[in-house]
Motif scaffolding. Structure first.
Motif, short mmCIF file in Angstrom:
data_model
loop_
_atom_site.label_atom_id
_atom_site.label_comp_id
_atom_site.label_asym_id
_atom_site.label_seq_id
_atom_site.Cartn_x
_atom_site.Cartn_y
_atom_site.Cartn_z
N LEU A 484 0.81 -1.22 0.00
CA LEU A 484 0.00 0.00 0.00
C LEU A 484 0.85 1.27 0.00
O LEU A 484 0.40 2.32 -0.44
CB LEU A 484 -0.92 -0.02 1.23
CG LEU A 484 -2.05 1.00 1.33
CD1 LEU A 484 -2.96 0.94 0.11
CD2 LEU A 484 -2.86 0.77 2.61
N ALA A 485 2.10 1.15 0.46
CA ALA A 485 2.95 2.34 0.60
C ALA A 485 3.12 3.09 -0.71
O ALA A 485 3.10 4.33 -0.73
CB ALA A 485 4.32 1.92 1.16
N ARG A 486 3.26 2.38 -1.82
CA ARG A 486 3.53 3.05 -3.11
C ARG A 486 2.33 3.85 -3.61
O ARG A 486 2.48 4.71 -4.50
CB ARG A 486 3.95 2.02 -4.17
CG ARG A 486 2.91 0.99 -4.49
CD ARG A 486 3.40 -0.01 -5.52
NE ARG A 486 3.36 0.53 -6.87
CZ ARG A 486 3.18 -0.21 -7.96
NH1 ARG A 486 3.05 -1.54 -7.84
NH2 ARG A 486 3.14 0.33 -9.15
N ILE A 515 -12.77 -2.65 -9.68
CA ILE A 515 -11.32 -2.59 -9.81
C ILE A 515 -10.96 -3.31 -11.10
O ILE A 515 -11.65 -4.25 -11.51
CB ILE A 515 -10.59 -3.20 -8.60
CG1 ILE A 515 -11.05 -4.65 -8.36
CG2 ILE A 515 -10.81 -2.36 -7.36
CD1 ILE A 515 -10.27 -5.36 -7.25
N HIS A 516 -9.91 -2.87 -11.77
CA HIS A 516 -9.61 -3.37 -13.11
C HIS A 516 -8.13 -3.69 -13.28
O HIS A 516 -7.27 -3.12 -12.60
CB HIS A 516 -9.97 -2.31 -14.17
CG HIS A 516 -11.38 -1.81 -14.09
ND1 HIS A 516 -11.74 -0.72 -13.33
CD2 HIS A 516 -12.51 -2.26 -14.69
CE1 HIS A 516 -13.06 -0.51 -13.46
NE2 HIS A 516 -13.54 -1.43 -14.26
N GLU A 517 -7.85 -4.58 -14.23
CA GLU A 517 -6.51 -4.70 -14.80
C GLU A 517 -6.69 -4.80 -16.32
O GLU A 517 -7.55 -5.53 -16.81
CB GLU A 517 -5.73 -5.90 -14.23
CG GLU A 517 -6.22 -7.27 -14.60
CD GLU A 517 -5.36 -8.38 -13.98
OE1 GLU A 517 -4.82 -8.17 -12.88
OE2 GLU A 517 -5.25 -9.45 -14.62
N LEU A 518 -5.90 -4.01 -17.04
CA LEU A 518 -6.08 -3.89 -18.49
C LEU A 518 -4.84 -4.39 -19.21
O LEU A 518 -3.75 -3.82 -19.09
CB LEU A 518 -6.37 -2.44 -18.87
CG LEU A 518 -6.64 -2.17 -20.36
CD1 LEU A 518 -7.85 -2.96 -20.85
CD2 LEU A 518 -6.83 -0.68 -20.61
N PHE A 519 -5.01 -5.47 -19.96
CA PHE A 519 -3.94 -6.06 -20.76
C PHE A 519 -4.07 -5.51 -22.18
O PHE A 519 -5.09 -5.73 -22.84
CB PHE A 519 -4.09 -7.59 -20.75
CG PHE A 519 -3.11 -8.33 -21.62
CD1 PHE A 519 -1.95 -8.86 -21.10
CD2 PHE A 519 -3.37 -8.51 -22.98
CE1 PHE A 519 -1.06 -9.56 -21.90
CE2 PHE A 519 -2.48 -9.20 -23.79
CZ PHE A 519 -1.32 -9.72 -23.25
N LEU A 548 -1.34 -2.45 -14.12
CA LEU A 548 -1.54 -2.66 -12.70
C LEU A 548 -2.49 -3.84 -12.52
O LEU A 548 -3.47 -3.96 -13.25
CB LEU A 548 -2.14 -1.41 -12.04
CG LEU A 548 -1.22 -0.19 -11.91
CD1 LEU A 548 -1.97 0.94 -11.23
CD2 LEU A 548 0.04 -0.52 -11.13
N THR A 549 -2.21 -4.70 -11.55
CA THR A 549 -3.07 -5.86 -11.32
C THR A 549 -4.35 -5.44 -10.61
O THR A 549 -4.48 -4.30 -10.12
CB THR A 549 -2.35 -6.91 -10.46
OG1 THR A 549 -2.15 -6.36 -9.15
CG2 THR A 549 -1.02 -7.29 -11.07
N LEU A 550 -5.30 -6.38 -10.53
CA LEU A 550 -6.54 -6.12 -9.80
C LEU A 550 -6.25 -5.72 -8.36
O LEU A 550 -6.85 -4.78 -7.82
CB LEU A 550 -7.43 -7.37 -9.82
CG LEU A 550 -8.11 -7.71 -11.14
CD1 LEU A 550 -8.66 -9.14 -11.08
CD2 LEU A 550 -9.24 -6.73 -11.44
N TYR A 551 -5.31 -6.42 -7.73
CA TYR A 551 -4.98 -6.13 -6.34
C TYR A 551 -4.40 -4.72 -6.22
O TYR A 551 -4.76 -3.95 -5.31
CB TYR A 551 -4.00 -7.17 -5.83
CG TYR A 551 -3.48 -6.90 -4.44
CD1 TYR A 551 -4.34 -6.94 -3.34
CD2 TYR A 551 -2.13 -6.62 -4.21
CE1 TYR A 551 -3.87 -6.70 -2.05
CE2 TYR A 551 -1.65 -6.38 -2.93
CZ TYR A 551 -2.52 -6.41 -1.86
OH TYR A 551 -2.05 -6.17 -0.59
N GLU A 552 -3.51 -4.36 -7.14
CA GLU A 552 -2.88 -3.03 -7.08
C GLU A 552 -3.90 -1.93 -7.33
O GLU A 552 -3.87 -0.88 -6.68
CB GLU A 552 -1.73 -2.96 -8.09
CG GLU A 552 -0.53 -3.81 -7.69
CD GLU A 552 0.48 -3.98 -8.81
OE1 GLU A 552 1.66 -4.25 -8.51
OE2 GLU A 552 0.09 -3.85 -10.00
N ASP A 553 -4.82 -2.17 -8.27
CA ASP A 553 -5.87 -1.17 -8.50
C ASP A 553 -6.77 -1.07 -7.27
O ASP A 553 -7.25 0.01 -6.93
CB ASP A 553 -6.69 -1.54 -9.73
CG ASP A 553 -7.55 -0.38 -10.22
OD1 ASP A 553 -7.05 0.77 -10.23
OD2 ASP A 553 -8.72 -0.62 -10.59
N GLY A 554 -6.98 -2.22 -6.60
CA GLY A 554 -7.74 -2.19 -5.35
C GLY A 554 -7.04 -1.38 -4.28
O GLY A 554 -7.69 -0.65 -3.51
#
Length: 578
Positions: A484-486, A515-519, A548-554
């Motif tokens: 979460l820090a970033r 939340i999304h991840e776009l390839f 960004l992954t789903l988790y990172e977008d979350g």
């Protein structure tokens, strides 16, 4: 009554079909069999019954050959008991409705006579209800019906007047009387009022699904709110059949058919809202389970900006839907908002200047200026068949509700290669996984790289209630461990957790966001796919390209205070990023 020997219900692996066996035993000519099979296609009944109705064979002839085919002994009228055999756990009306005649109980085994002993659903229901091993014997249908009426009709009437289990009301008449009896039950004021209350509550609860589940202790009602099931009321088991029949009447389903799943639709107006309910029924041991999917036309959001896209992801996604041709896929599990995202994408395009056609199952929302086609598999109108006809309609953009089979996927690829923009959904966990799924469906890698523009994977997370969310200070090691820090502002360590108030029904959450991840299919992705990369390798290539992954977008939603870290972890724990 004489002791009955155990009878195996297992057919030999190479057991011949009934028609083949009848011809082999010279009971039927090949020409007559052909005629009967043609009639069966129109009538839709069992072959044995069709042969009797056509006058080609008697019931006895069919039963004798069927007993050979199924390796079951034939129980004649003289084998039936003289008095009713009361079996604990089974009511008389169930025996009448399913044409089951108990013969005897010996050594933990229940012997029953049935006209269709190959009915595995009924056999399983009997086993679960009684706790006994069930051994079926074949019976001639007319003899069986006569015996059931003689032995159990009066008992069923008694159950209806005041028995222990009125959930399946007693019935001793013909099919037409049975239907009328169910209609009468479903038309009683308390039942109508109860069903209306169930449906009306979806507006206050903001529910997306209603679940009515019959169990031994009653009919349980549950609502899915913001993706999570919540217990509501529980009503008397006596009302279960009547409530189910009322819903089936509203959805124009066959209320007399309780052994097979059915699907229908209810259009209703509740508190000024036009509700569209997709109804699904499924037979269970204690009755029919009913699920109603709620489509609230007033709540549909057709603006991409309102669907939770981060600004950078939205800019890249818009660029993909503005391309003149190619395939754009949206992936995710059932209920993750894939179809809504596609609808919003179509609404963003200019339907006045473009010919837009959709093939859906079902058509959930009707969009202005867009030609929408409903799949009807029962008459041969499948996704692939509809697509072939659609291509002759000169479309610019095609939306396919779901790529379910190889043929549909291949037609979609050919459509993209011939100048059409194709939007569709797939059931995969990650965006990169959709590429491998297309390979599994038989699409060559070089065709994938030539046709696919990109893949959007999405999930829905619950939004924190703005009125009761609580700030918490996170420790540095938690920030670092979760990643979460970033995403936090410089020096920031405050996140929010769920509280609970009247506005959110004390859940701490109100509404959902995506939340999304776009390839995006870029040069590096082209090279990786043609090189035979698997889903993990493709995922890593996309991440190096800025995805960004789903988790990172979350985590971005957590940093913005829109959702909690616990909620994002709950939804994305299958991604392996946490």
């Amino acid at each position: 009554m004489a002791s009955l020997p155990p009878v195996s219900t297992t057919s030999p692996p190479a057991a011949p079909r009934l028609g083949e066996l009848l011809v082999r035993l010279n009971r039927l000519s090949a020409r007559d069999l052909e005629q009967a099979l043609a009639a069966q296609g129109e009538i839709g009944d069992l072959l044995g019954r069709v042969l009797v109705r056509l006058g080609l064979l008697t019931e006895v002839d069919v039963a004798r050959v069927l007993s050979v085919q199924l390796r079951l002994k034939l129980a004649k009228a003289e084998d039936f008991p003289a008095t009713p055999l009361l079996v604990p756990g089974i009511e008389a009306d169930y025996l009448l409705a399913h044409s089951v005649l108990p013969l005897s109980i010996e050594d933990g085994k229940l012997y029953v006579a049935m006209a269709t002993p190959q009915d595995e659903f009924t056999l399983k229901a009997l086993r679960l209800a009684t706790g006994l091993r069930v051994r079926p014997r074949l019976a001639i249908e007319s003899e069986l019906r006569t015996a059931l009426e003689r032995l159990y009709a009066k008992l069923a009437e008694g159950e209806d007047e005041g028995g222990d289990n009125p959930a399946l009301p007693g019935f001793a008449g013909g099919d037409s009387e049975f239907v009328e009896h169910l209609k009468d039950l479903a038309s009683e004021a308390p039942v109508i009022r109860f069903v209306n209350q169930i449906i009306a509550r979806v507006i206050d609860l903001r529910a997306s699904d209603i679940h009515l589940e019959p169990f031994e202790d009653g009919l349980h009602v549950r609502y899915r709110v913001d993706g999570v099931l919540q217990e509501a009321e529980k009503t008397d088991a006596a009302l279960a059949a009547a409530v189910t029949s009322r819903i089936k009447l509203m959805a124009h389903l066959n209320i007399a058919e309780r052994r097979l799943p059915q699907d229908g639709r209810i259009k209703n107006r509740v508190q000024g809202h036009e509700l569209d309910l997709r109804v699904s029924t499924l037979p269970t041991v204690h009755g029919e389970s009913v699920v109603m999917r709620v489509l609230d036309r007033a709540s549909i959001r057709l603006q991409l900006e309102d669907m939770g896209f981060s600004s950078d992801t939205l800019a890249r996604y818009r660029a993909l839907i503005e391309r003149p041709h190619g395939i754009l896929l949206v992936t995710g599990p059932t209920g993750s908002g894939k179809t809504t995202t596609l609808y919003a994408s179509l609404a963003k395009l200019n339907a006045g200047a473009l010919k837009i056609l959709t093939v859906e199952d079902p058509v959930e929302y009707q969009l202005s200026g867009i030609n929408q086609v409903q799949v009807q598999a029962q008459i041969g109108m499948s996704f692939s068949n509809a697509l072939r006809s659609i291509l002759r309609q000169d479309p610019d953009i095609i939306m396919i509700g779901e790529m379910r089979d190889t043929e549909t996927a291949q037609i979609a690829v050919q459509s993209a290669l011939t100048g059409h923009l194709v939007l569709s959904t797939l059931h995969t966990n990650t965006a990169a996984g959709a590429i491998i799924r297309l390979e599994d469906m038989g699409v060559e890698r070089y065709l994938i790289t030539s046709s696919v523009n990109g893949v959007l994977s999405q999930r829905l997370v619950r939004r924190l209630c703005p009125q009761c969310r609580k700030p918490v200070a996170l420790a540095d090691d938690v920030m670092r461990k979760t990643g979460l820090a970033r995403f936090m502002p410089p020096g920031g360590n405050t996140a929010y957790v769920a509280g609970g108030c009247a506005a959110c029904k004390h859940t701490g959450y109100h509404g959902r966001t995506a939340i999304h991840e776009l390839f995006v299919m870029d040069a590096a992705a082209h090279e990786a796919i043609l090189g035979g990369a698997d889903a993990t390798a493709l995922h890593n290539v996309a991440r190096r390209g800025g995805m960004l992954t789903l988790y990172e977008d979350g985590l971005r939603k957590v940093a913005a205070g829109l959702s909690s870290l616990e909620e994002v972890l709950r939804v994305t724990q299958d991604q392996g990023d946490a």
